[in-house]
Design an enzyme around this catalytic site. Structure first.
Site, PDB file in Angstrom:
ATOM      1  N   ASP A 177      10.790  59.618  31.871  1.00 51.98           N
ATOM      2  CA  ASP A 177      10.988  60.935  31.295  1.00 51.98           C
ATOM      3  C   ASP A 177      10.510  61.884  32.375  1.00 51.98           C
ATOM      4  OD1 ASP A 177      10.639  63.438  30.021  1.00 51.98           O
ATOM      5  OD2 ASP A 177      10.688  62.418  28.087  1.00 51.98           O
ATOM      6  N   HIS A 178      11.454  62.476  33.101  1.00 45.28           N
ATOM      7  CA  HIS A 178      11.018  63.160  34.331  1.00 45.28           C
ATOM      8  C   HIS A 178      10.123  64.366  34.041  1.00 45.28           C
ATOM      9  CE1 HIS A 178      14.654  65.489  33.499  1.00 45.28           C
ATOM     10  NE2 HIS A 178      14.100  66.455  34.175  1.00 45.28           N
ATOM     11  N   HIS A 240      12.034  64.688  26.041  1.00 46.30           N
ATOM     12  CA  HIS A 240      11.154  65.585  26.800  1.00 46.30           C
ATOM     13  C   HIS A 240      10.249  66.422  25.895  1.00 46.30           C
ATOM     14  CE1 HIS A 240      13.842  64.316  29.847  1.00 46.30           C
ATOM     15  NE2 HIS A 240      14.816  65.131  29.542  1.00 46.30           N
TER      16      HIS A 240
END
Ligand code: NAP
Length: 479
Positions: A177-178, A240
């Site tokens: 999950d950047h 996110h």
């Protein structure tokens, strides 16, 4: 001082957009810092029949925007090898296994493997199963990295997970999950551990509401096809936004290690207050962008690869509640949308009057700016906390904290190589996030929305503001 890491990376989808825009630049930056030096190799795999030389050329091209050190880029690219490969074909895994073993010896990588899924999600299970059946796993570490989307619903996520866990244990799966790799999201946890006043302030005694905004100014661009299968609820909220709420709302972890952090994060997801189908419309607003006021920006329904009658949402705002001692009664307002007036990812923590007790000015808002400032901005009542001498956020032990900044994918690549799962999503967190989002999705799928309902370059439908006004609150980030 960087510690050199060693591994063979196998990038499935090595010719694609994600690999070139994010993965190769991240690996290169780790090469420049010495985190990667001699003992690594990258195998890019995809169907198109590229040679090693051609592939290396594309890798170097992907670095042109971040560096002009041609010699370093050339040396770096010598670690890259290409294997033409259809992920559905067993024979190719045998060739891949041979090449990876050869590179293990050539670069002395300690038989460590990172398998990176930079391909369409429908292939994740197939690849994992072939890694197992063709015996690609080694006696070094074997880590599987998966990009979003991880399933389309709770049921499909369970199916995907069970296909992966036939080959990889939960401890070997790194769900990317950047946002969790972004500097300011990571800082939030560190600040909580270092700053007692801030940590003490994070609860329903002092916080009026929390707002998480992930706004984009762009539309779907050339990703209409993908977006039609996702929508912003699946694309941004389920992953996110949920993870950011986890970072804000978790109890204080005993230590800054993966086990302690996930222990407290897990509790946040478990305490998400159930949403009943009949409560969805009261608590969540969806929208889809139309043209802008000049007619120069296309409506979503006119974008390429988008159904002209599409009911996919490009905007969501919602109110989520947690049912636990620390946060009950505090709304977590979330919002994400395309074609908003600016790109802005931020967390606003809005305090009430009682916060005076902690020596903090009443009605203070602490804002963590995640993007596009990219790194080091905390605002307290709109003022940079350093310039504004906001003592309550200072953490004197380590004044250099704010200068240590890496791009999200670099942070996460290092974590993968170090076996550090702090900033990855665990399966039980994901299950709870999907269960919550599924209720909204199913309810929305049962009703036909009146789209488009907001103009491009605006803050979304009016109902998004009304959602907060009903509670006597308002969005901190407003146009
Ligand atoms: N791009 C982003 O910024 C981004 C952000 C977040 C998540 N993701 C996720 O990352 C993944 C990749 O996205 P992307 O944007 O990079 O897509 P992309 O540009 O379309 O790349 C897909 C890659 O998969 C390869 N491929 C397709 N079918 C294949 C097959 N049967 N066997 C072997 N290789 C095959 C393609 O190469 P060939 O055509 O040569 O086979 C290409 O290298 C997706 O899961 C996406 O949801 C992407």
């Amino acid at each position: 001082m960087a510690t050199e890491k060693s591994a063979v990376f196998i990038i499935f989808g090595g010719s694609g957009d994600l690999a070139h825009r994010k993965l190769y630049p991240a690996l290169y930056n780790l090469y420049k810092t010495g985190d990667l030096k001699e003992h690594f190799a990258v195998i890019g795999t995809a169907r198109r029949p590229w040679s090693d030389d051609y592939y290396r050329g594309t890798v170097v091209d992907s670095l042109k925007d971040i560096d002009d050190d041609e010699k370093a880029m050339e040396e770096f690219s010598k670690h890259f090898f290409y294997q033409s490969h259809d992920v559905t074909d067993s024979d190719h895994y045998i060739a891949l296994k041979k090449l990876a073993s050869k590179l293990d010896d050539q670069f002395q990588t300690g038989h460590n493997r990172v398998y990176y899924m930079a391909i369409a999600p429908r292939f994740f299970g197939t690849v994992a199963e072939h890694i197992n059946s063709e015996g690609l796993k080694t006696d070094g570490f074997n880590r599987l990295v998966i990009e979003k989307p991880f399933g389309r619903s709770f049921d499909s996520a369970c199916e995907l997970n069970s296909s992966l866990t036939k080959t990889f244990s939960e401890s070997e799966i790194y769900r990317m999950d950047h946002y969790l790799g972004k500097f300011m999201v990571q800082q939030l946890t560190r600040i909580r551990l270092k700053n007692r006043t801030f940590e003490k302030s994070l609860n329903n005694k002092y916080v009026s509401n929390v707002q998480v905004t992930l706004a984009e100014s762009l539309g779907v661009e050339d990703r209409g096809g993908y977006y039609e299968t996702a929508g912003v609820l699946r694309d941004m909220v389920q992953n996110h936004i949920m993870q950011i709420i986890g970072a804000v709302a978790m109890d204080e972890p005993a230590k800054l290690d993966s086990e302690s952090i996930h222990e407290v994060k897990r509790d946040v997801f478990a305490s998400l207050k159930d949403l009943k189908p009949e409560e969805v419309d009261k608590n969540f607003v969806r929208g889809q962008y139309g043209e802008d006021d000049t007619g120069s920006l296309k409506a979503y329904r006119d974008e390429d690869n988008v159904d002209p009658k599409s009911n996919i949402e490009t905007f969501v705002a919602g109110k989520m509640m947690l049912d636990n001692d620390r946060w009950s009664g505090v709304p977590f307002y979330v919002r994400s949308g395309k074609r908003m007036p600016a790109k802005s990812s931020r967390i606003d923590i809005v305090y009430n009057d009682a916060v005076k007790e902690l020596g903090i000015n009443p009605n203070t808002t602490v804002t963590f700016l995640i993007e596009p400032e990219n790194g080091n901005s905390i605002l307290v009542n709109g003022v940079d906390y350093q310039e504004g001498n906001q003592d309550f956020l200072k953490f004197p032990e380590d004044p250099k904290y704010f200068s240590q900044e890496r791009e999200a994918y670099e942070n996460l690549m290092i974590d993968i190589l170090d076996g550090n799962k702090i900033h990855f999503t665990l399966w039980d967190e994901l299950q709870n996030a999907w269960k919550y989002v599924d209720v909204i999705r199913q309810q929305w799928d049962n009703e036909t929305p009146d789209f488009p309902n907001y103009m491009s370059n605006t803050m979304g439908p009016d109902a998004a503001s009304e959602l907060l006004e009903k509670d006597g609150n308002s969005w901190i980030w407003d146009d």
